[in-house]
Write an enzyme that holds these catalytic residues in place. Structure first.
Site, short mmCIF file in Angstrom:
data_model
loop_
_atom_site.label_atom_id
_atom_site.label_comp_id
_atom_site.label_asym_id
_atom_site.label_seq_id
_atom_site.Cartn_x
_atom_site.Cartn_y
_atom_site.Cartn_z
N CYS A 190 76.37 5.37 -8.48
CA CYS A 190 76.50 6.83 -8.40
C CYS A 190 75.23 7.57 -8.83
CB CYS A 190 77.64 7.29 -9.29
SG CYS A 190 79.18 6.42 -8.95
N ARG A 245 70.35 4.65 -4.22
CA ARG A 245 71.09 3.97 -5.28
C ARG A 245 72.34 3.29 -4.74
NH1 ARG A 245 70.03 6.14 -10.67
NH2 ARG A 245 72.15 5.62 -11.26
N TRP A 276 79.66 5.78 -5.65
CA TRP A 276 79.76 4.38 -5.22
C TRP A 276 81.12 3.93 -5.76
CZ3 TRP A 276 79.57 -0.69 -7.51
CH2 TRP A 276 79.14 -1.71 -6.65
N ASN A 284 78.90 9.66 -13.77
CA ASN A 284 78.44 8.29 -13.51
C ASN A 284 78.94 7.43 -14.67
OD1 ASN A 284 76.98 9.25 -11.38
ND2 ASN A 284 74.98 8.66 -12.17
N GLY A 285 79.38 6.23 -14.36
CA GLY A 285 79.82 5.32 -15.43
C GLY A 285 81.29 4.99 -15.28
N GLU A 332 63.39 -16.15 -4.23
CA GLU A 332 63.28 -14.72 -3.93
C GLU A 332 63.21 -14.50 -2.41
OE1 GLU A 332 63.85 -12.16 -5.48
OE2 GLU A 332 62.80 -10.53 -4.46
N LYS A 371 65.79 -12.09 -0.46
CA LYS A 371 65.35 -10.94 0.35
C LYS A 371 66.01 -10.99 1.73
CE LYS A 371 64.16 -8.70 -1.71
NZ LYS A 371 64.00 -8.50 -3.06
N GLU A 392 69.79 -10.23 1.50
CA GLU A 392 70.06 -8.83 1.15
C GLU A 392 69.96 -7.90 2.35
OE1 GLU A 392 68.65 -7.86 -3.38
OE2 GLU A 392 67.07 -8.29 -1.97
N HIS A 425 69.22 -34.91 -1.44
CA HIS A 425 70.42 -35.14 -2.24
C HIS A 425 71.61 -34.31 -1.77
CE1 HIS A 425 68.11 -37.68 -4.88
NE2 HIS A 425 67.21 -36.71 -5.04
N LYS A 453 71.15 -0.15 -5.95
CA LYS A 453 69.82 -0.34 -6.53
C LYS A 453 69.92 -0.61 -8.02
CE LYS A 453 65.30 -0.17 -6.45
NZ LYS A 453 64.68 -1.38 -5.87
C1 G6P Z 1 70.52 -5.13 -8.14
C2 G6P Z 1 69.51 -4.93 -7.03
C3 G6P Z 1 68.48 -6.07 -7.06
C4 G6P Z 1 67.84 -6.16 -8.44
C5 G6P Z 1 68.90 -6.34 -9.52
C6 G6P Z 1 68.30 -6.19 -10.91
O1 G6P Z 1 71.33 -6.22 -7.86
O2 G6P Z 1 70.16 -4.87 -5.78
O3 G6P Z 1 67.47 -5.83 -6.10
O4 G6P Z 1 66.95 -7.24 -8.46
O5 G6P Z 1 69.89 -5.31 -9.41
O6 G6P Z 1 67.83 -4.88 -11.06
P1 G6P Z 1 66.85 -4.42 -12.21
O7 G6P Z 1 66.74 -2.95 -12.05
O8 G6P Z 1 67.50 -4.81 -13.50
O9 G6P Z 1 65.56 -5.13 -11.99
#
Ligand code: G6P
Length: 610
Positions: free
Chosen positions: A2, A27, A75, A101-102, A483, A487, A490, A506, A605
């Site tokens: 949010c 976000r 959200w 928010n929260g 990573e 990516k 995602e 294995h 985010k």
């Molecule tokens: C969410 C995002 C990721 C990010 C992770 C940690 O899952 O979608 O892209 O790596 O949070 O976020 P931070 O702000 O703690 O790096």
């Protein structure tokens, strides 16, 4: 997750709120709304789906007139995305509107209590209780009402409030959820996130836990929960609005990939003076280092992956064992930690709930905590003993790019500083790596040349219909593979898995069949021959292989189908370069598939709930 924006000033609030909400889109959200005090009455407009729908419904915010208002992107957590559940929520008498928010953890008992007193609820959210609770406790004075409300709420909250009884003021309260007050000229803002107000101001005040803000167009007052007025020091956020705009790029993600040279320069350059690394006053004295037995690096998602890259580097050069731990696992694991463990907490946003909890647990057990964070004054930055900002600038795309590579660069700086102080690295090697770090931004810049990018794009487009992609590598290449796979998952929704290349045999190799795509990372010279055999094993089972190799290793082409290269650089810092190629690969696959690249489905985010 949010987002909140609030405005008070002399301009029309509606359009400003809508613009602010657009800045918060990244976000992650599924509905939005605004509330404006219009001639002593609170008008609310909400819409499910994208802000575009709210924009159309409210005619760019112009259907509500008034100069005080609040806006929200929701959200969904408690209750589906719907008009009833969207914010702003009104009190039953429609004299108060709130955005939240929260999570209010005791909302069920509060709801039952308020219902028994005759308050009617229209939706299922936890947030709605806040509006009703304010009405219930309203005593004619909003500050004392909010003090009471704070004592009744359990959980985490950042709340923006407007009242028809006080049409010339905007209020905010918060606990464990970010909220800043933006200071303008004859106008002020509240925001969950700097980017929402950055177009109007760079000067902010952070609202503290259980504090109350009373904001007019020309004045801001802050109170603690006892009603005592408190003085707060404004600070400047050195981000500029261009960084929070697409600036001609098709997506924020692409723009942020291309911003990496500048972002890496900002992480590294100011910390290097001659041959010395200066970490913004962070020191590791000899006694501390000789008592140090272990380093725990904790994060979520890509931040966790940055920690895995950091582990190889730190263990190799500092000769200190390093654990990589997922924050969400750490917090329920009764961790063995204490003064002899340094806890490095990594978070781009600085607000990730799991990561913040992990930090608090480590600190409560006596461990020194060092946060590697991008967002200035974020909760993690404030809670840690030491903070090293990555200074990557605002990152808007949900899938992190410059946030991740700058975290790695920050870990290299920390590792090198410790290694030199400990004497576990030779001065010669230290200087080599330092100079590699200084030239890293330029190397990334070279990699982002048109010709290089075109090549990645060509391969990515060729494979955009894959059902599954494997990423394999050894050592730091394995860390980088994790990573790369994340990516791709995602943003393109293609199933992707990273495997330590030696582990293939294995189990995973049973999944390789005709045309299964594998990206093989071959940047470490000493592991060349091992990787060569792993690639041959994939090829002999019908798989297709793209090698991502350092130029020195480009002879690997003879046993692969395609080759992408990274410029030659020190093996120990190659994961930054590999990351850039893999980001581009994921981006162009997602583009070809027509995915919502900046706001992938179901992802947020900044994840501020556990
Ligand atoms: C969410 C995002 C990721 C990010 C992770 C940690 O899952 O979608 O892209 O790596 O949070 O976020 P931070 O702000 O703690 O790096």
């Amino acid at each position: 997750m949010c987002g909140i924006i609030g405005y008070i000033g002399s301009r029309q609030a509606g359009p400003i709120l809508l613009e602010g909400l657009k800045k918060l889109e990244y976000r992650g959200y599924d509905s939005s709304g605004i509330a404006v005090i219009d001639d002593g009455v609170i008008s609310v407009i909400k819409s499910v789906g994208m802000i575009k729908a709210l924009d159309e419904k409210s005619k760019g915010g112009s259907v509500v007139s008034g100069t005080v208002g609040i806006g929200h992107t929701r959200w969904a957590t408690h209750g589906a995305p719907s008009d009833e559940n969207s914010h702003p929520h009104l009190s039953s008498d429609k004299r108060f509107a709130i955005v939240h928010n929260g999570i209010i953890e005791n909302f069920e008992s509060l709801r039952t209590e308020l219902k028994s007193l005759g308050y009617k609820f229209t939706g299922e959210t936890d947030s709605e209780v806040i509006a009703k609770l304010i009405q219930h406790h309203y005593c004619g004075d909003i500050i004392s009402t909010l003090r009471t409300v704070i004592t009744r709420l359990e959980g985490s909250y950042a709340v923006g409030i407007i009242s028809a009884d006080k049409p010339d003021a905007l209020y905010a309260i918060r606990k464990d959820n970010p909220l800043v007050v933006g200071l303008g000229d004859g106008e002020n803002f509240i925001a969950s996130d700097y980017t929402a107000a950055l177009e109007h101001t760079k000067n902010f005040v952070l609202l503290g836990d259980k504090e109350i803000a009373e904001i007019t167009a020309t004045e801001t007052k802050f109170y603690d929960v006892d009603g005592k007025q408190i003085k707060k020091k404004p600070y400047t956020v050195e981000w500029n609005i261009e960084e929070a705009q697409k600036g001609g790029y098709a997506h924020f993600m692409l723009k942020e990939i291309f911003e990496q040279p500048r972002a890496l320069t900002r992480t590294v350059r100011p910390r290097i003076a001659g041959d010395e690394i200066k970490l913004d006053g962070i020191e590791f004295d000899g006694d501390y280092l000789s008592s140090l037995e272990r380093i725990d690096i904790i994060g979520c998602g890509s931040a966790y992956h940055a920690g895995i890259v950091g582990k190889s580097f730190i263990e190799k050069h500092c000769r200190i064992p390093v654990n990589n731990i997922l924050a969400s696992e750490y917090i329920y694991s009764d961790p063995i930690t204490g003064p002899k463990t340094l806890t490095v907490i990594i978070s781009q946003s600085g607000e990730t709930a799991d990561t913040l909890s992990a930090l608090k647990i480590a600190a409560s057990r006596g461990s020194r905590t060092l946060a590697v964070v991008n967002v200035v004054q974020s909760a993690i930055a404030r809670a840690a003993d030491d903070v090293l900002y990555t200074h990557a600038g605002p990152e808007i795309a949900v899938a992190t790019t410059k946030g991740y590579t700058t975290q790695i660069a920050a870990l290299y700086l920390i590792g090198l500083k410790i290694a030199l102080k400990k004497g576990s690295i030779t001065v010669k090697r230290y200087k080599e790596l330092l100079s590699g770090l200084v030239t890293l931004p330029q190397t990334v810049e070279d990699m982002l040349s048109e010709a290089e990018v075109k090549k990645v794009r060509k391969y990515a487009e060729k494979f955009h219909n894959q059902k599954c992609v494997f990423f394999i590598g050894r050592g730091t290449d394995y860390a980088a593979s994790l990573e790369g796979a994340l990516k791709l998952k995602e943003i393109s929704y293609i199933h992707a898995e990273a495997y330590a290349a030696g582990e293939l045999k294995h189990g995973t190799i049973s999944l390789i069949e005709d045309h299964t795509l594998t990206l093989a990372l071959v940047t470490q010279e000493k592991l060349y021959h091992k990787m060569e055999s792993n690639i041959k094993a994939v090829k002999s089972r019908g798989g297709t292989v793209i090698a991502l190799a350092s130029r020195a290793n480009s002879k690997i082409k003879s046993c692969t189908d395609m080759l992408l290269t990274i410029p030659d650089c020190d093996d120990d810092i190659s994961p930054v370069l590999t990351a850039v190629q893999l980001q581009l690969f994921a981006y162009y696959i997602a583009l070809k598939r027509g995915c919502e690249i900046d706001t992938p489905r179901n992802l947020a985010k900044s994840v501020t709930v556990e």
